[in-house]
Motif scaffolding. Structure first.
Motif, PDB file in Angstrom:
ATOM      1  N   ILE A  71       6.415 -19.586  13.341  1.00  0.00           N
ATOM      2  CA  ILE A  71       5.904 -18.265  13.722  1.00  0.00           C
ATOM      3  C   ILE A  71       4.636 -18.385  14.558  1.00  0.00           C
ATOM      4  N   GLU A  72       3.802 -19.357  14.216  1.00  0.00           N
ATOM      5  CA  GLU A  72       2.536 -19.520  14.932  1.00  0.00           C
ATOM      6  C   GLU A  72       2.733 -19.919  16.392  1.00  0.00           C
ATOM      7  N   ASP A  73       3.907 -20.464  16.733  1.00  0.00           N
ATOM      8  CA  ASP A  73       4.182 -20.894  18.101  1.00  0.00           C
ATOM      9  C   ASP A  73       4.751 -19.778  18.981  1.00  0.00           C
ATOM     10  N   LEU A  82       8.453  -9.186  22.672  1.00  0.00           N
ATOM     11  CA  LEU A  82       8.396  -9.343  21.223  1.00  0.00           C
ATOM     12  C   LEU A  82       7.370  -8.384  20.637  1.00  0.00           C
ATOM     13  N   ASP A  83       7.769  -7.699  19.612  1.00  0.00           N
ATOM     14  CA  ASP A  83       6.868  -6.787  18.905  1.00  0.00           C
ATOM     15  C   ASP A  83       6.115  -7.596  17.838  1.00  0.00           C
ATOM     16  N   ARG A  84       4.817  -7.794  18.062  1.00  0.00           N
ATOM     17  CA  ARG A  84       4.014  -8.613  17.151  1.00  0.00           C
ATOM     18  C   ARG A  84       4.077  -8.077  15.725  1.00  0.00           C
ATOM     19  N   GLY A  85       3.967  -6.786  15.555  1.00  0.00           N
ATOM     20  CA  GLY A  85       4.002  -6.184  14.223  1.00  0.00           C
ATOM     21  C   GLY A  85       5.317  -6.437  13.512  1.00  0.00           C
ATOM     22  N   LEU A  86       6.408  -6.297  14.236  1.00  0.00           N
ATOM     23  CA  LEU A  86       7.728  -6.515  13.654  1.00  0.00           C
ATOM     24  C   LEU A  86       7.914  -7.986  13.251  1.00  0.00           C
ATOM     25  N   ILE A  87       7.529  -8.886  14.121  1.00  0.00           N
ATOM     26  CA  ILE A  87       7.674 -10.318  13.828  1.00  0.00           C
ATOM     27  C   ILE A  87       6.823 -10.703  12.623  1.00  0.00           C
ATOM     28  N   THR A  89       5.876  -8.739  10.227  1.00  0.00           N
ATOM     29  CA  THR A  89       6.510  -8.138   9.053  1.00  0.00           C
ATOM     30  C   THR A  89       7.684  -8.998   8.587  1.00  0.00           C
ATOM     31  N   LEU A  90       8.484  -9.474   9.541  1.00  0.00           N
ATOM     32  CA  LEU A  90       9.605 -10.342   9.188  1.00  0.00           C
ATOM     33  C   LEU A  90       9.107 -11.675   8.615  1.00  0.00           C
ATOM     34  N   ALA A  91       7.970 -12.140   9.103  1.00  0.00           N
ATOM     35  CA  ALA A  91       7.409 -13.406   8.631  1.00  0.00           C
ATOM     36  C   ALA A  91       6.963 -13.322   7.170  1.00  0.00           C
ATOM     37  N   ARG A 122      10.029 -20.287   8.599  1.00  0.00           N
ATOM     38  CA  ARG A 122       9.165 -19.505   7.710  1.00  0.00           C
ATOM     39  C   ARG A 122       9.844 -19.270   6.366  1.00  0.00           C
ATOM     40  N   ALA A 123      11.148 -18.997   6.385  1.00  0.00           N
ATOM     41  CA  ALA A 123      11.886 -18.806   5.145  1.00  0.00           C
ATOM     42  C   ALA A 123      11.827 -20.066   4.284  1.00  0.00           C
TER      43      ALA A 123
END
Length: 130
Positions: A71-73, A82-87, A89-91, A122-123
């Motif tokens: 995720i950090e990459d 890419l929606d930062r908030g959505l990503i 949230t998924l993270a 991340r999972a």
């Protein structure tokens, strides 16, 4: 002699990292300033970390992710959209705990596989299999 027997028992119990931590503590000069509980805590933490790292390695190997992404990459700037908030949230992994699925769609070259691999990574880091 008692220390050797204790170290062997730790190894027999499968606590090799803890045994190594105790040996390393014996070689450190300033370790006598620490209490028994602090030294024990350091040895237990080392064993815990080693086991967690092995479990994470097993989960990542079993996931067979196509890319070593995390995720950090992810690059949120540019044309990817890419929606930062959505990503982020998924993270958090709540969608996994809720037994939900995600679908990643976009044009060729947008980085769908990279995002999927980052979420899979991340999972695995959250303790789930991917």
């Amino acid at each position: 002699m008692l220390l050797d027997q204790t170290l062997q028992k730790l190894r027999d119990l499968g606590c090799k990292e803890m045994a190594m931590a105790v040996i390393e503590q014996m070689d450190q000069v300033g370790i006598v300033a620490m209490s028994f509980e602090e030294r024990l805590g350091l040895a237990v933490d080392r064993e815990w970390d080693a086991r967690e790292n092995r479990r994470l390695g097993s989960r990542l190997k079993a996931a067979r992710l196509k890319q070593p992404a995390c995720i950090e990459d992810l690059d949120f700037a540019g044309e990817r959209g890419l929606d930062r908030g959505l990503i982020l949230t998924l993270a958090s992994g709540h969608w996994i705990a809720a037994h939900q699925h995600i679908v990643i769609a976009g044009p060729t070259g947008a980085g769908k596989t990279f995002v999927a691999c980052a979420l899979g990574n991340r999972a695995c880091r959250l303790g789930y299999t991917a």
